[in-house]
Design a protein around this motif. Structure first.
Motif, PDB file in Angstrom:
ATOM      1  N   GLY A  90    -108.323  12.222   6.923  1.00 15.26           N
ATOM      2  CA  GLY A  90    -108.863  10.871   6.745  1.00 15.26           C
ATOM      3  C   GLY A  90    -108.963  10.506   5.277  1.00 15.26           C
ATOM      4  O   GLY A  90    -108.673   9.371   4.877  1.00 15.26           O
ATOM      5  N   MET A  91    -109.365  11.510   4.480  1.00 12.52           N
ATOM      6  CA  MET A  91    -109.500  11.286   3.038  1.00 12.52           C
ATOM      7  C   MET A  91    -108.139  10.990   2.409  1.00 12.52           C
ATOM      8  O   MET A  91    -107.993  10.066   1.613  1.00 12.52           O
ATOM      9  N   LEU A  92    -107.145  11.784   2.816  1.00  7.94           N
ATOM     10  CA  LEU A  92    -105.787  11.578   2.276  1.00  7.94           C
ATOM     11  C   LEU A  92    -105.238  10.212   2.679  1.00  7.94           C
ATOM     12  O   LEU A  92    -104.560   9.540   1.900  1.00  7.94           O
ATOM     13  N   LYS A  93    -105.575   9.795   3.919  1.00  8.71           N
ATOM     14  CA  LYS A  93    -105.126   8.481   4.398  1.00  8.71           C
ATOM     15  C   LYS A  93    -105.751   7.375   3.538  1.00  8.71           C
ATOM     16  O   LYS A  93    -105.077   6.418   3.149  1.00  8.71           O
ATOM     17  N   GLU A  94    -107.046   7.537   3.241  1.00  9.53           N
ATOM     18  CA  GLU A  94    -107.739   6.546   2.409  1.00  9.53           C
ATOM     19  C   GLU A  94    -107.164   6.515   0.995  1.00  9.53           C
ATOM     20  O   GLU A  94    -107.024   5.464   0.385  1.00  9.53           O
ATOM     21  N   MET A  95    -106.832   7.711   0.489  1.00 10.64           N
ATOM     22  CA  MET A  95    -106.225   7.774  -0.859  1.00 10.64           C
ATOM     23  C   MET A  95    -104.865   7.083  -0.859  1.00 10.64           C
ATOM     24  O   MET A  95    -104.484   6.436  -1.835  1.00 10.64           O
ATOM     25  N   GLY A  96    -104.153   7.232   0.249  1.00 14.31           N
ATOM     26  CA  GLY A  96    -102.823   6.628   0.366  1.00 14.31           C
ATOM     27  C   GLY A  96    -102.860   5.116   0.524  1.00 14.31           C
ATOM     28  O   GLY A  96    -101.913   4.422   0.146  1.00 14.31           O
ATOM     29  N   THR A  97    -103.951   4.599   1.072  1.00 16.40           N
ATOM     30  CA  THR A  97    -104.044   3.140   1.258  1.00 16.40           C
ATOM     31  C   THR A  97    -104.845   2.494   0.116  1.00 16.40           C
ATOM     32  O   THR A  97    -104.266   1.864  -0.764  1.00 16.40           O
ATOM     33  N   ALA A  98    -106.159   2.721   0.127  1.00 18.70           N
ATOM     34  CA  ALA A  98    -107.026   2.096  -0.890  1.00 18.70           C
ATOM     35  C   ALA A  98    -106.707   2.620  -2.293  1.00 18.70           C
ATOM     36  O   ALA A  98    -106.590   1.831  -3.239  1.00 18.70           O
ATOM     37  N   GLY A  99    -106.558   3.940  -2.431  1.00 20.10           N
ATOM     38  CA  GLY A  99    -106.307   4.537  -3.752  1.00 20.10           C
ATOM     39  C   GLY A  99    -105.021   4.041  -4.383  1.00 20.10           C
ATOM     40  O   GLY A  99    -105.011   3.602  -5.542  1.00 20.10           O
ATOM     41  N   VAL A 100    -103.944   4.089  -3.591  1.00 17.38           N
ATOM     42  CA  VAL A 100    -102.643   3.626  -4.099  1.00 17.38           C
ATOM     43  C   VAL A 100    -102.713   2.119  -4.378  1.00 17.38           C
ATOM     44  O   VAL A 100    -102.199   1.635  -5.393  1.00 17.38           O
ATOM     45  N   GLY A 101    -103.394   1.383  -3.494  1.00 16.98           N
ATOM     46  CA  GLY A 101    -103.575  -0.065  -3.690  1.00 16.98           C
ATOM     47  C   GLY A 101    -104.268  -0.363  -5.012  1.00 16.98           C
ATOM     48  O   GLY A 101    -103.868  -1.278  -5.747  1.00 16.98           O
ATOM     49  N   MET A 102    -105.302   0.429  -5.325  1.00 19.14           N
ATOM     50  CA  MET A 102    -106.042   0.252  -6.590  1.00 19.14           C
ATOM     51  C   MET A 102    -105.126   0.473  -7.786  1.00 19.14           C
ATOM     52  O   MET A 102    -105.125  -0.317  -8.736  1.00 19.14           O
ATOM     53  N   ALA A 103    -104.369   1.561  -7.733  1.00 20.39           N
ATOM     54  CA  ALA A 103    -103.455   1.877  -8.841  1.00 20.39           C
ATOM     55  C   ALA A 103    -102.413   0.768  -9.002  1.00 20.39           C
ATOM     56  O   ALA A 103    -102.109   0.346 -10.127  1.00 20.39           O
ATOM     57  N   ILE A 104    -101.900   0.278  -7.878  1.00 17.03           N
ATOM     58  CA  ILE A 104    -100.862  -0.764  -7.923  1.00 17.03           C
ATOM     59  C   ILE A 104    -101.427  -2.066  -8.502  1.00 17.03           C
ATOM     60  O   ILE A 104    -100.813  -2.674  -9.382  1.00 17.03           O
ATOM     61  N   ILE A 105    -102.610  -2.482  -8.031  1.00 14.34           N
ATOM     62  CA  ILE A 105    -103.159  -3.770  -8.501  1.00 14.34           C
ATOM     63  C   ILE A 105    -103.490  -3.717 -10.003  1.00 14.34           C
ATOM     64  O   ILE A 105    -103.182  -4.673 -10.735  1.00 14.34           O
ATOM     65  N   VAL A 106    -104.051  -2.605 -10.464  1.00 14.85           N
ATOM     66  CA  VAL A 106    -104.386  -2.498 -11.894  1.00 14.85           C
ATOM     67  C   VAL A 106    -103.094  -2.512 -12.721  1.00 14.85           C
ATOM     68  O   VAL A 106    -102.997  -3.221 -13.728  1.00 14.85           O
ATOM     69  N   THR A 107    -102.085  -1.766 -12.257  1.00 18.39           N
ATOM     70  CA  THR A 107    -100.817  -1.721 -12.995  1.00 18.39           C
ATOM     71  C   THR A 107    -100.134  -3.088 -12.989  1.00 18.39           C
ATOM     72  O   THR A 107     -99.577  -3.511 -14.005  1.00 18.39           O
ATOM     73  N   THR A 108    -100.199  -3.782 -11.851  1.00 20.76           N
ATOM     74  CA  THR A 108     -99.576  -5.111 -11.762  1.00 20.76           C
ATOM     75  C   THR A 108    -100.241  -6.087 -12.739  1.00 20.76           C
ATOM     76  O   THR A 108     -99.550  -6.843 -13.431  1.00 20.76           O
ATOM     77  N   VAL A 109    -101.571  -6.061 -12.778  1.00 18.01           N
ATOM     78  CA  VAL A 109    -102.292  -6.942 -13.712  1.00 18.01           C
ATOM     79  C   VAL A 109    -101.886  -6.600 -15.151  1.00 18.01           C
ATOM     80  O   VAL A 109    -101.642  -7.493 -15.970  1.00 18.01           O
ATOM     81  N   TRP A 110    -101.782  -5.303 -15.438  1.00 17.30           N
ATOM     82  CA  TRP A 110    -101.387  -4.879 -16.798  1.00 17.30           C
ATOM     83  C   TRP A 110     -99.976  -5.367 -17.136  1.00 17.30           C
ATOM     84  O   TRP A 110     -99.733  -5.864 -18.240  1.00 17.30           O
ATOM     85  N   VAL A 111     -99.045  -5.252 -16.180  1.00 18.26           N
ATOM     86  CA  VAL A 111     -97.671  -5.727 -16.407  1.00 18.26           C
ATOM     87  C   VAL A 111     -97.696  -7.220 -16.731  1.00 18.26           C
ATOM     88  O   VAL A 111     -97.033  -7.684 -17.667  1.00 18.26           O
ATOM     89  N   GLY A 112     -98.513  -7.976 -15.990  1.00 18.85           N
ATOM     90  CA  GLY A 112     -98.669  -9.409 -16.254  1.00 18.85           C
ATOM     91  C   GLY A 112     -99.175  -9.656 -17.670  1.00 18.85           C
ATOM     92  O   GLY A 112     -98.656 -10.526 -18.382  1.00 18.85           O
ATOM     93  N   MET A 113    -100.166  -8.853 -18.082  1.00 23.01           N
ATOM     94  CA  MET A 113    -100.721  -8.994 -19.440  1.00 23.01           C
ATOM     95  C   MET A 113     -99.659  -8.718 -20.500  1.00 23.01           C
ATOM     96  O   MET A 113     -99.573  -9.430 -21.507  1.00 23.01           O
ATOM     97  N   VAL A 114     -98.849  -7.690 -20.269  1.00 24.31           N
ATOM     98  CA  VAL A 114     -97.801  -7.324 -21.233  1.00 24.31           C
ATOM     99  C   VAL A 114     -96.749  -8.436 -21.319  1.00 24.31           C
ATOM    100  O   VAL A 114     -96.316  -8.799 -22.420  1.00 24.31           O
ATOM    101  N   ILE A 115     -96.378  -9.005 -20.159  1.00 25.31           N
ATOM    102  CA  ILE A 115     -95.380 -10.085 -20.146  1.00 25.31           C
ATOM    103  C   ILE A 115     -95.899 -11.289 -20.946  1.00 25.31           C
ATOM    104  O   ILE A 115     -95.200 -11.838 -21.801  1.00 25.31           O
ATOM    105  N   VAL A 116     -97.144 -11.678 -20.678  1.00 22.07           N
ATOM    106  CA  VAL A 116     -97.742 -12.816 -21.393  1.00 22.07           C
ATOM    107  C   VAL A 116     -97.828 -12.519 -22.894  1.00 22.07           C
ATOM    108  O   VAL A 116     -97.453 -13.350 -23.734  1.00 22.07           O
TER     109      VAL A 116
END
Lengths: 104, 135
Positions: B91-117
């Motif tokens: 269950g923990m690994l499943k949560e890491m795969g969904t919420a955890g990966v989602g967190m990493a993706i959203i933070v990285t996406t926002v950062w990519v946006g900041m770098v582009i701007v």
């Protein structure tokens, strides 16, 4: 509530950073990034919870709300402590170094 | 459960990359000591931009780790995670795969946006400066 309190902290620290920009003597940028990072992560957590719980997510129990608010305030305090420690270590104004060399 | 471990792991990787990029940029500046290098011309180096991502990832992970301690999901004794202790590793690994990966993706996406701007603003500033010099 934790997400909401962290977002408020992020917005306030960003306003303070913007007011003092481009000077960065107080390293408020670090505080902004920290709170925004946490806000984004809790946003994902909230979305996952919303998918699981549905509309019930928006009507929490009073005790849960109080606990979450208390947690949010503690998170903000922890963020401030991390920031102040970073500020003293980096010491951009050289205040800590000066006062230490005076006392030595 | 342990979702903060995913952005935390990303933070370790990006910090190592930042150190390497910083060393490379330092060498570049030393090489072109008297000439104005690209870095000096355009201001913000890539290592500084990576620093933004690092601060978001480390800060976010630290505050989320505190939340997990608050909820008793992280404990001070081995195996440090309540889910592992109680046999809910899957269950923990499943949560890491969904919420955890989602967190990493959203933070990285926002950062990519900041770098582009930021890159666009730097280009615009450099363009304006060139126009002024030509005039």
């Amino acid at each position: 509530m934790t997400l909401l309190i962290t977002i408020f902290a992020a917005v306030i620290s960003t306003v303070i950073w913007y007011k003092n920009a481009p000077k960065n003597e107080m390293k408020t940028g670090t505080l902004c990034f920290m709170y925004w990072g946490a806000s984004l992560m809790w946003l994902v957590d909230a979305i996952v919870e919303y998918i699981e719980m549905g509309a019930e997510y928006f009507t929490p129990e009073l005790s849960d709300m109080i606990n979450d608010s208390f947690l949010g305030l503690c998170v903000v305090a922890l963020g401030l402590i991390i920031w102040i420690v970073t500020l003293f270590i980096k010491d951009p104004k050289g205040v800590v170094r000066k006062s230490l060399s005076k006392n030595a | 459960m342990a979702c903060f471990l995913v952005p935390g792991t990303e933070a370790i990787v990006t910090t190592i990359i930042e150190k390497a990029v910083k060393a490379k940029e330092k060498k570049q500046i030393e090489k072109s000591e008297n000439e104005s290098s690209d870095l000096q011309k355009h201001g913000i180096g890539f290592s500084t931009k990576l620093g933004w991502l690092n601060k978001m990832l480390w800060g976010g992970s630290a505050l989320l780790a505190f939340e997990h301690i608050w909820h008793g999901e992280v404990i001070p004794t081995f195996p440090f995670l309540t889910a592992v202790k109680e046999g809910e590793t899957l269950g923990m690994l499943k949560e890491m795969g969904t919420a955890g990966v989602g967190m990493a993706i959203i933070v990285t996406t926002v950062w990519v946006g900041m770098v582009i701007v930021s890159n666009a603003l730097e280009k615009r500033t450099a363009g304006n400066a060139e126009e002024k010099t030509e005039a």
